[in-house]
Design a protein around this motif. Structure first.
Motif, short mmCIF file in Angstrom:
data_model
loop_
_atom_site.label_atom_id
_atom_site.label_comp_id
_atom_site.label_asym_id
_atom_site.label_seq_id
_atom_site.Cartn_x
_atom_site.Cartn_y
_atom_site.Cartn_z
N PHE A 65 -6.24 -1.41 1.62
CA PHE A 65 -6.62 -1.98 0.26
C PHE A 65 -8.33 -1.66 0.21
O PHE A 65 -8.93 -1.51 -0.70
CB PHE A 65 -6.26 -2.90 -0.34
CG PHE A 65 -4.74 -2.77 -0.71
CD1 PHE A 65 -4.55 -1.82 -1.64
CD2 PHE A 65 -3.69 -3.25 -0.07
CE1 PHE A 65 -3.31 -1.98 -2.38
CE2 PHE A 65 -2.19 -3.16 -0.61
CZ PHE A 65 -2.14 -2.22 -1.84
N ARG B 131 0.43 4.10 -2.68
CA ARG B 131 0.29 5.42 -2.51
C ARG B 131 1.24 6.46 -2.97
O ARG B 131 1.15 7.65 -3.19
CB ARG B 131 -0.18 5.37 -0.96
CG ARG B 131 -0.77 6.99 -0.57
CD ARG B 131 -1.85 7.40 -1.05
NE ARG B 131 -3.04 6.96 -0.52
CZ ARG B 131 -4.08 7.13 -0.84
NH1 ARG B 131 -4.49 7.87 -2.21
NH2 ARG B 131 -5.25 6.61 -0.26
N PHE C 293 1.01 -1.16 -0.05
CA PHE C 293 0.04 0.11 -0.02
C PHE C 293 0.80 1.42 -0.09
O PHE C 293 0.57 2.26 -0.70
CB PHE C 293 -0.87 0.03 1.21
CG PHE C 293 -1.86 1.10 1.33
CD1 PHE C 293 -3.17 0.97 0.58
CD2 PHE C 293 -1.92 2.21 1.76
CE1 PHE C 293 -3.84 2.11 0.52
CE2 PHE C 293 -2.57 3.41 1.89
CZ PHE C 293 -3.71 3.42 1.14
N GLU D 143 -5.84 6.74 7.13
CA GLU D 143 -4.82 5.86 6.97
C GLU D 143 -3.80 5.99 7.86
O GLU D 143 -3.15 5.11 8.12
CB GLU D 143 -4.37 6.19 5.42
CG GLU D 143 -5.39 5.85 4.56
CD GLU D 143 -4.92 6.24 3.07
OE1 GLU D 143 -5.39 5.82 1.83
OE2 GLU D 143 -3.98 7.07 2.59
N LEU E 151 -9.22 -3.90 -5.10
CA LEU E 151 -7.87 -4.00 -4.83
C LEU E 151 -7.67 -4.88 -3.31
O LEU E 151 -6.94 -5.55 -3.32
CB LEU E 151 -7.38 -2.64 -4.56
CG LEU E 151 -7.00 -1.84 -5.80
CD1 LEU E 151 -6.47 -0.40 -5.48
CD2 LEU E 151 -6.22 -2.74 -6.90
N GLY E 152 -8.75 -4.78 -2.64
CA GLY E 152 -8.88 -5.41 -1.20
C GLY E 152 -8.97 -6.82 -1.49
O GLY E 152 -8.34 -7.70 -0.89
N TYR F 20 -5.67 -8.36 -3.02
CA TYR F 20 -4.64 -8.23 -1.94
C TYR F 20 -4.93 -9.71 -1.13
O TYR F 20 -3.93 -10.18 -0.73
CB TYR F 20 -4.35 -7.27 -1.44
CG TYR F 20 -3.35 -7.12 -0.46
CD1 TYR F 20 -1.94 -6.74 -0.88
CD2 TYR F 20 -3.47 -7.16 0.87
CE1 TYR F 20 -0.80 -6.58 0.16
CE2 TYR F 20 -2.33 -7.33 2.01
CZ TYR F 20 -1.14 -7.06 1.44
OH TYR F 20 -0.03 -7.00 2.32
N ASN G 242 -2.69 -3.66 5.72
CA ASN G 242 -2.74 -3.63 4.31
C ASN G 242 -3.96 -3.88 3.63
O ASN G 242 -4.50 -3.36 2.59
CB ASN G 242 -1.64 -4.35 3.36
CG ASN G 242 -0.17 -3.40 3.18
OD1 ASN G 242 -0.08 -2.85 2.27
ND2 ASN G 242 0.68 -3.59 4.34
#
Length: 340
Positions: A141, A76, A72, A101, A148-149, A152, A137
């Protein structure tokens, strides 16, 4: 004074590295300070562990773990990738962390520091950092984009199933038992004291404890004091016989058992009425103190000298007089893991 100067320079370096996000600098800095404190809390401990850090840093498991733990952060901060990401910052800058975050990263740093208070080896420190970083992470995500989560999360599952931490393969004077040899070895000579570790390769605690146990056997192994291991995950009948639970909930792995004349004298960790292990730190200092290794080693040297007076037929298994006292017998080499 030198310690304060060193830590101050580290803090300034982290701030320069990530000047736009001092919260992230504090998170990284606090994690490193925790590792330094647990290993001596000064600049010398970092230089002492540098060879070990370089040794495992280039292994595939740790390379992939580092990439997974910083995924991540890379996404980012990487130009060309971060421009299309969502953000809740007031300035709408997608290439910097938003306040939520930062909170997650700060919470991650606090959890890692608490967990690493009881960590002994550099592998345990790195393992805690990798594990909780991956959890953070996943949260980050999923919060950024559910696709994306999910991606991952699937990568984490594939990583856990296919990539295992490397086993300790360093020098050791350890006898690896099987269900057929453990009783014979423990009862073969009543003058020999055995310290036996019940372990499982799937248990992270056992993998972290392996170099500590190997270091102890290199220091204290002699004719009257021997060290052994048995795979609790492989030999179920032996585990039941010595009442060692392999359940992850029982937390009895690893277990160290001291045998004298074939009988159990003590074990660590101890087990309560609910058959759960009492919390105990497997550090080298605790083992030396609890098992009285210095006293056992001195007594074993006296046994060795007494045997030498009785005749050639009784001391044929002893090392030559010119060999070091803490070297194992030449006719009983350490059994390899592959021989089991």
């Amino acid at each position: 004074m030198l310690r304060s100067f060193t830590l101050s320079n580290l803090w300034l370096s982290f701030c320069r590295f990530n000047c736009h996000s001092p919260q992230t600098s504090f998170f990284l800095f606090s994690s490193l300070c925790c590792m330094l404190r647990e290993h001596g809390a000064d600049h010398r401990s970092l230089f002492y562990h540098l060879p070990q850090i370089y040794k495992w840093l280039f292994k595939p498991y740790y390379i992939l773990s580092t990439l997974m733990s910083t995924a991540f952060l890379i996404l980012r901060k990487c130009p060309g990738l971060c421009e299309n990401l969502n953000t809740e910052r007031e300035d709408r800058n997608p290439c910097d962390f938003d306040w939520r975050e930062v909170e997650i990263l700060m919470f991650l740093g606090a959890i890692v520091m608490m967990k690493n208070r009881r960590a002994i080896t550099i592998e345990q420190h790195a393992g805690n950092l990798f594990m909780f970083s991956k959890v953070a992470n996943i949260i980050l995500f999923f919060r950024l984009d559910i696709r994306l989560g999910i991606l991952y999360f699937l990568l984490c599952i594939a990583f856990v199933m296919t990539c295992k931490p490397p086993l300790y393969m360093g020098p050791e004077y350890i006898k690896y038992f099987s269900e057929k040899t453990i009783e014979e070895e423990l009862n073969h000579d009543s003058c020999v004291t055995w310290i036996v570790e019940f372990y499982a390769n799937w248990a992270p605690e056992c993998q972290s404890f392996a170099p500590v146990f190997a270091d102890l056997c290199l220091k204290y192994n002699c004719t009257g004091l021997r060290f052994g291991k048995i795979d609790a995950g492989r030999y179920g009948e032996v585990v039941q016989r010595y009442k060692v639970s392999t359940s992850p909930l029982a937390k009895q792995l690893p277990s160290l058992v001291l045998f004298q004349s074939g009988r159990e004298v003590m074990r660590r960790p101890m087990v309560d009425n609910k058959f759960r292990a009492v919390s105990w730190t497997f550090s080298e200092e605790n083992i030396i103190r609890e098992f009285n290794l210095n006293e056992l080693f001195e007594a074993s040297k006296k046994i060795k000298k007494g045997r030498g007076v009785k005749g050639e037929d009784q001391n044929s298994s002893l090392p030559d007089e010119g060999s070091e006292e803490r070297q194992p017998e030449p006719d009983t080499p350490a059994e390899s893991k592959k021989d089991q």
